[in-house]
Scaffold this motif. Structure first.
Motif, PDB file in Angstrom:
ATOM      1  N   SER A  57      88.347  28.523  -7.188  1.00 23.45           N
ATOM      2  CA  SER A  57      89.450  27.957  -7.967  1.00 23.45           C
ATOM      3  C   SER A  57      88.963  27.305  -9.255  1.00 23.45           C
ATOM      4  N   SER A  58      87.632  27.345  -9.483  1.00 16.40           N
ATOM      5  CA  SER A  58      87.109  26.771 -10.712  1.00 16.40           C
ATOM      6  C   SER A  58      87.456  27.666 -11.891  1.00 16.40           C
ATOM      7  N   ALA A  59      87.290  27.173 -13.097  1.00 13.38           N
ATOM      8  CA  ALA A  59      87.708  27.888 -14.303  1.00 13.38           C
ATOM      9  C   ALA A  59      86.567  28.674 -14.931  1.00 13.38           C
ATOM     10  N   VAL A  60      85.588  29.088 -14.131  1.00 15.53           N
ATOM     11  CA  VAL A  60      84.503  29.898 -14.663  1.00 15.53           C
ATOM     12  C   VAL A  60      85.063  31.240 -15.116  1.00 15.53           C
ATOM     13  N   LYS A  61      84.707  31.660 -16.318  1.00 17.81           N
ATOM     14  CA  LYS A  61      85.322  32.844 -16.902  1.00 17.81           C
ATOM     15  C   LYS A  61      84.687  34.146 -16.437  1.00 17.81           C
ATOM     16  N   GLU A  62      83.396  34.118 -16.095  1.00 19.83           N
ATOM     17  CA  GLU A  62      82.695  35.348 -15.794  1.00 19.83           C
ATOM     18  C   GLU A  62      82.299  35.414 -14.325  1.00 19.83           C
ATOM     19  N   ALA A  63      82.191  36.604 -13.838  1.00 25.96           N
ATOM     20  CA  ALA A  63      81.836  36.817 -12.433  1.00 25.96           C
ATOM     21  C   ALA A  63      80.325  36.785 -12.263  1.00 25.96           C
ATOM     22  N   THR A  64      79.903  36.354 -11.093  1.00 28.78           N
ATOM     23  CA  THR A  64      78.497  36.456 -10.715  1.00 28.78           C
ATOM     24  C   THR A  64      78.272  37.873 -10.191  1.00 28.78           C
ATOM     25  N   LEU A  65      77.370  38.611 -10.827  1.00 26.24           N
ATOM     26  CA  LEU A  65      77.213  40.022 -10.506  1.00 26.24           C
ATOM     27  C   LEU A  65      76.123  40.248  -9.473  1.00 26.24           C
ATOM     28  N   GLY A  66      76.267  41.277  -8.676  1.00 27.06           N
ATOM     29  CA  GLY A  66      75.250  41.682  -7.714  1.00 27.06           C
ATOM     30  C   GLY A  66      75.345  43.172  -7.498  1.00 27.06           C
ATOM     31  N   SER A  67      74.317  43.759  -6.965  1.00 30.98           N
ATOM     32  CA  SER A  67      74.316  45.208  -6.785  1.00 30.98           C
ATOM     33  C   SER A  67      74.881  45.626  -5.439  1.00 30.98           C
ATOM     34  N   GLY A  68      75.085  44.695  -4.524  1.00 28.68           N
ATOM     35  CA  GLY A  68      75.648  45.017  -3.228  1.00 28.68           C
ATOM     36  C   GLY A  68      74.598  45.436  -2.220  1.00 28.68           C
ATOM     37  N   ARG A  69      74.990  45.411  -0.963  1.00 32.94           N
ATOM     38  CA  ARG A  69      74.094  45.803   0.131  1.00 32.94           C
ATOM     39  C   ARG A  69      74.470  47.198   0.599  1.00 32.94           C
ATOM     40  N   THR A  70      73.474  48.063   0.765  1.00 32.80           N
ATOM     41  CA  THR A  70      73.720  49.417   1.237  1.00 32.80           C
ATOM     42  C   THR A  70      74.051  49.389   2.722  1.00 32.80           C
ATOM     43  N   VAL A  71      75.189  49.951   3.066  1.00 33.36           N
ATOM     44  CA  VAL A  71      75.633  50.025   4.447  1.00 33.36           C
ATOM     45  C   VAL A  71      75.292  51.386   5.045  1.00 33.36           C
ATOM     46  N   LEU A  72      75.532  52.436   4.265  1.00 33.52           N
ATOM     47  CA  LEU A  72      75.236  53.799   4.711  1.00 33.52           C
ATOM     48  C   LEU A  72      74.552  54.555   3.588  1.00 33.52           C
ATOM     49  N   ALA A  73      73.445  55.202   3.895  1.00 34.96           N
ATOM     50  CA  ALA A  73      72.709  56.002   2.922  1.00 34.96           C
ATOM     51  C   ALA A  73      72.641  57.447   3.404  1.00 34.96           C
ATOM     52  N   GLY A  74      72.080  58.312   2.557  1.00 35.27           N
ATOM     53  CA  GLY A  74      71.915  59.702   2.953  1.00 35.27           C
ATOM     54  C   GLY A  74      73.187  60.503   2.919  1.00 35.27           C
ATOM     55  N   LEU A  75      74.181  60.072   2.137  1.00 39.30           N
ATOM     56  CA  LEU A  75      75.402  60.839   1.961  1.00 39.30           C
ATOM     57  C   LEU A  75      75.189  61.820   0.806  1.00 39.30           C
ATOM     58  N   ASP A  76      76.158  62.665   0.547  1.00 45.75           N
ATOM     59  CA  ASP A  76      76.026  63.623  -0.548  1.00 45.75           C
ATOM     60  C   ASP A  76      77.003  63.309  -1.676  1.00 45.75           C
ATOM     61  N   SER A  77      78.282  63.427  -1.410  1.00 44.22           N
ATOM     62  CA  SER A  77      79.278  63.124  -2.431  1.00 44.22           C
ATOM     63  C   SER A  77      80.459  62.429  -1.773  1.00 44.22           C
ATOM     64  N   PRO A  78      80.297  61.147  -1.425  1.00 43.58           N
ATOM     65  CA  PRO A  78      81.372  60.413  -0.748  1.00 43.58           C
ATOM     66  C   PRO A  78      82.513  60.090  -1.714  1.00 43.58           C
TER      67      PRO A  78
END
Length: 636
Positions: free
Chosen positions: A102-123
Motif C-alpha cells: 500500500s506504499s506509494a513506491v512507483k516502481e516494481a521490484t524485479l526478479g527473474s522468477g523460480r523455474t517450476v518446470l523445465a525441458g518443455l518445447d513450446s509451452p
C-alpha cells in the motif's frame, strides 16, 4: 524463491491491501487481498515481461512485474499469491510470489522468477487449477497437453494423440472440466475431464485460428477469439447455443479474459488491450496501447477463482482430492465422472492394480544424448514422452550408456573434453575423466567387470578405466582412423567398434584389446550406431551414408579362442530410420530382466505395429534437432 513487490501507483492503494504490515510474504506465500470496490486489475504477458494494469486507475499505465523474459502465457493462484508464466526461450514454466504493497513506491521490484518446470518445447497455453493445486499447459511443438503439481513434481502427459497445434487452455475446476483450442489442420475447440477422461470436440465449424479462450464461471459460458476470422464468439460449455459477441471489426485478437460484464482481450496488430460488454459487444474501448507484443491476459481477482465453501464447517471449497490426496500416491486429478477424481502417475510410470498407487518407476527406459541435454523416454506407456535429466553444464553430449547395477548414466562430452556420470534422474552428477582426453565419442559400460570403455577420435584410440575413473589404460591405438561407436559383450568377453575413417570398418577384440579382428570392411560409409542382440547373437549398426540399419549374424567367444570370424552375411534389419546427411549414432536396444543377459535389440518389435511407428516418430523428432545422438535402452 523470488518475492516481487508491485506498487504501480497510488491509484492501486485503495484497491489492494497487503496481508502483512511489513509488506512481505511468508515462506509459503500468504494470500494477498484485493477488495472489490475498485476496478479490475489486469495481469498480462507483454512477450518480454509480465505486467499489471489497473483498468480505471486514472492514467493508462502498466507496471512491470518481472522482466527479461520471452513469455507467452500467464496465470495466477489468487489464494496463494502466486503468478505463473511460460517462457518459450527458456522452454520452462516459472513462478513468483506477488506482494502488493500500500506504499506509494512507483516502481516494481524485479526478479527473474523460480523455474517450476523445465525441458518443455513450446509451452503456449497455461492454466492453474486453484482447487486441485495443479498446473495444466499446452505445448505446440510436442503437440501435448500435460499436468503437474504446482511445484512442478509428478509431471504427466494427458493428451498426445490427435493434437496438431494446441494453444489456449482454460479450466472449470468446480465442474472438473478442461477446455483447449487447436488451430492446426483441423481447427477445433475440445473439452475433457481434468483427468483426461471424456474427451470430445465441442466446436469444429466456422473456426480457423482459435487463439484466446476463457470461461464465464458465473454464467457458465465459453468465450473464444479467432484471429483469422477476426471475431469473438461464445457458447454454452458443451458448445451449444453459439452466438457472436464481436465480429468484423477486430484485427488480430490473441487472448481474452473477463470480469463482471466486461470482456478484455489483447490484439497483436494494434498492440493494445481492448474491452467491451461480454454479451452485446457494445461499449468497446481501448484500455492500454503502445505495448511491445501483448500475449496472454488474466483478470487478477478472487472472483475469477472462486474458492468459497457452502459448508459452515470450512471456509474453502472441498474436492475429492482435498483430503489425503484422494488416497493417491502421486497425482489426484479431478474428474467429471464418479467418484469425481482419479489417481494418476508421473509420465512413463504405470498405475498399479489398486488404482491408487504408482509403481516405483518406469521399468524400461530409453536414454538419449542430445548435445546440450540428456533425456529419458519410458517405454512402459504409449506416449513415449521425453523427460530432461536435470544435469547442468552439458555442452556437447555425444554418447550415453547405463550401468544397471548401481543405476548410473555415463556420457561423453566432446566440447567439455570429458566423461561424466549421474543418477538416472540427473542427481549426483560428477566428472570422471578430464585429462589426456581429446574428442571422446563412443562409450560403453562393462556391468560385469565394472569397467568403462570409450573411443577418442583425437588420438584415435580406445581406452578403458574403472567406473570411478581410476586405473586408465589404452587398449587399441594402431590402425584406427575415426573410431566411433563401441559396444560390449561382457559375458563372452568381446568389444565391438565402428571406424568411419577413410577405410570404414567394424572390428572386434577381446575386452583386453587382444585377438583383434576386422568383421566388416565393405559396403560401409559412415558406420555409426552399434548394438548387440545377445540372445540371437546378432550385431546391428547404423550407416548414415547408405541410409541403412544392418545386422551381422553370429559370433564366437574369447574364452573359446575367439579368433574365428563368424559368418559374413549382412542384411538390412526390419527396423529402419532415415538418418540425416551428417554422421550420427542411432542405437536402440531392449534390456533383458537379468543383469548378465544384457540388452536385447529393439528391432524385435513388430515392424508393422503402431507402437513401433509411434516410437520411431518420437525418436526422429528428437534426433533431428541434434548432431550425433545415441539412444540406449536400460532397465530402471
Amino acid at each position: 524463491m523470488y518475492h516481487v513487490r508491485v506498487t504501480p501507483s497510488t491509484a492501486l492503494a485503495p484497491k489492494c491491501v497487503p496481508p502483512h504490515h511489513d509488506n512481505s510474504l511468508g515462506h509459503h506465500g500468504q494470500p494477498f487481498s484485493c477488495c472489490c470496490d475498485g476496478s479490475p486489475l489486469l495481469l498480462f504477458a507483454n512477450r518480454r515481461d509480465v505486467r499489471l494494469v489497473d483498468v480505471e486507475g486514472g492514467r493508462a499505465e502498466s507496471t512491470v512485474v518481472v522482466s527479461g523474459l520471452d513469455v507467452v502465457a500467464v496465470d495466477f493462484v489468487f489464494s496463494e499469491g502466486l503468478i505463473f508464466w511460460t517462457d518459450v526461450s527458456e522452454e520452462a514454466i516459472k513462478q513468483t510470489y506477488y506482494d502488493q504493497s500500500s506504499s506509494a513506491v512507483k516502481e516494481a521490484t524485479l526478479g527473474s522468477g523460480r523455474t517450476v518446470l523445465a525441458g518443455l518445447d513450446s509451452p503456449d497455453g497455461l492454466a492453474c487449477d486453484w482447487l486441485g493445486h495443479k498446473l495444466y499447459w499446452t505445448d505446440s511443438e510436442t503437440n501435448r497437453i500435460e499436468v503437474a503439481n504446482m511445484n512442478g513434481s509428478f509431471r504427466k502427459v494427458l493428451f498426445w494423440q490427435d493434437l496438431d497445434q494446441p494453444r489456449a487452455i482454460a479450466l472449470n475446476p468446480a465442474h472438473r472440466y478442461m477446455y483447449w483450442t487447436d488451430w492446426g489442420e483441423e481447427p477445433r475447440i475440445e473439452r475433457a475431464g481434468m483427468d483426461g477422461s471424456n474427451r470430445q470436440i465441442i466446436v469444429e465449424s466456422n473456426i480457423f485460428w482459435p487463439n484466446g479462450l476463457t470461461i464465464d464461471l458465473e454464467e457458465q459460458k465459453l468465450y473464444w477469439a479467432d484471429a483469422k476470422l477476426t471475431f469473438i464468439h461464445r457458447a454454452n460449455l458443451d458448445g451449444s447455443l453459439r452466438e457472436a459477441v464481436v465480429e468484423g471489426t477486430l484485427t488480430h485478437p490473441f487472448a481474452l479474459t473477463l470480469s463482471g460484464d466486461t470482456l478484455y482481450w489483447t490484439d497483436w496488430q494494434t498492440r493494445s488491450i481492448h474491452a467491451c460488454n461480454k454479451e452485446t459487444g457494445d461499449k468497446r474501448r481501448e484500455v492500454l496501447s503502445g505495448l511491445h507484443s501483448p500475449m496472454d491476459i488474466q483478470v487478477l481477482d478472487k472472483d475469477r477463482q472462486p474458492n468459497d465453501s457452502k459448508s459452515k464447517k470450512t471456509s474453502e471449497m472441498s474436492t475429492p482430492c482435498s483430503h489425503g490426496n484422494g488416497g493417491c500416491s502421486h497425482l489426484c486429478l479431478l474428474s467429471p465422472m464418479e467418484p469425481f477424481y482419479s489417481c494418476a502417475c508421473p509420465t512413463g510410470v504405470r498405475l498399479q492394480d489398486d488404482g491408487k498407487t504408482c509403481r516405483p518407476g518406469a521399468e524400461e527406459v530409453l536414454l538419449l544424448a542430445r548435445r546440450t541435454d540428456l533425456r529419458r523416454i519410458s517405454l512402459d506407456l504409449p506416449d513415449f514422452t521425453d523427460i530432461v535429466l536435470q544435469v547442468d553444464d552439458i555442452r556437447n553430449a555425444i554418447a550415453i550408456d547405463y550401468d544397471p547395477v548401481d543405476g548410473h548414466v555415463y556420457w561423453t562430452d566432446d566440447e567439455a573434453k570429458g566423461i561424466r556420470r549421474a543418477r538416472i534422474d540427473g542427481s549426483e552428477a560428477q566428472t570422471l575423466v578430464t585429462t589426456e582426453i581429446d574428442h571422446p565419442d563412443g562409450i560403453a559400460v562393462d556391468w560385469v567387470a565394472r569397467n568403462l570403455y570409450w573411443t577418442d577420435t583425437g588420438p584415435d584410440h580406445i581406452e578403458v578405466t574403472r567406473l570411478n575413473g581410476t586405473s586408465r589404460r589404452i587398449l587399441v591405438s594402431e590402425n584406427l582412423d575415426e573410431p566411433r561407436a563401441i559396444a560390449l559383450d561382457p559375458v563372452r568377453g568381446y568389444m565391438y567398434w565402428t571406424d568411419w575413417g577413410a577405410k570404414p570398418k567394424i572390428e572386434r577384440a577381446c575386452l583386453d584389446g587382444s585377438q583383434r579382428v576386422v568383421l566388416i570392411n565393405s559396403s560401409l560409409g559412415w558406420p555409426n550406431g552399434l548394438a548387440l542382440d545377445y540372445e540371437a547373437g546378432k550385431l546391428y549398426w547404423g550407416d548414415a551414408r547408405t541410409n541403412k540399419i544392418e545386422r551381422k549374424r553370429g559370433w564366437a567367444s574369447c574364452s573359446k579362442g575367439g579368433a574365428t570370424v563368424p559368418d559374413t552375411c549382412s542384411e538390412a534389419a526390419a527396423l529402419a530410420l532415415q538418418p540425416p546427411k551428417r554422421p550420427r549414432e542411432v542405437c536402440a536396444a531392449r534390456s533383458a530382466s537379468s543383469r548378465s543377459g544384457g540388452p536385447r535389440c529393439l528391432s524385435h518389435v513388430n515392424p508393422h505395429s503402431p507402437e513401433r511407428n509411434n516410437l520411431l516418430e518420437v525418436l526422429m523428432g528428437l534426433e533431428s534437432l541434434r548432431f550425433k545422438s545415441k539412444v540406449f535402452h536400460v532397465n530402471w
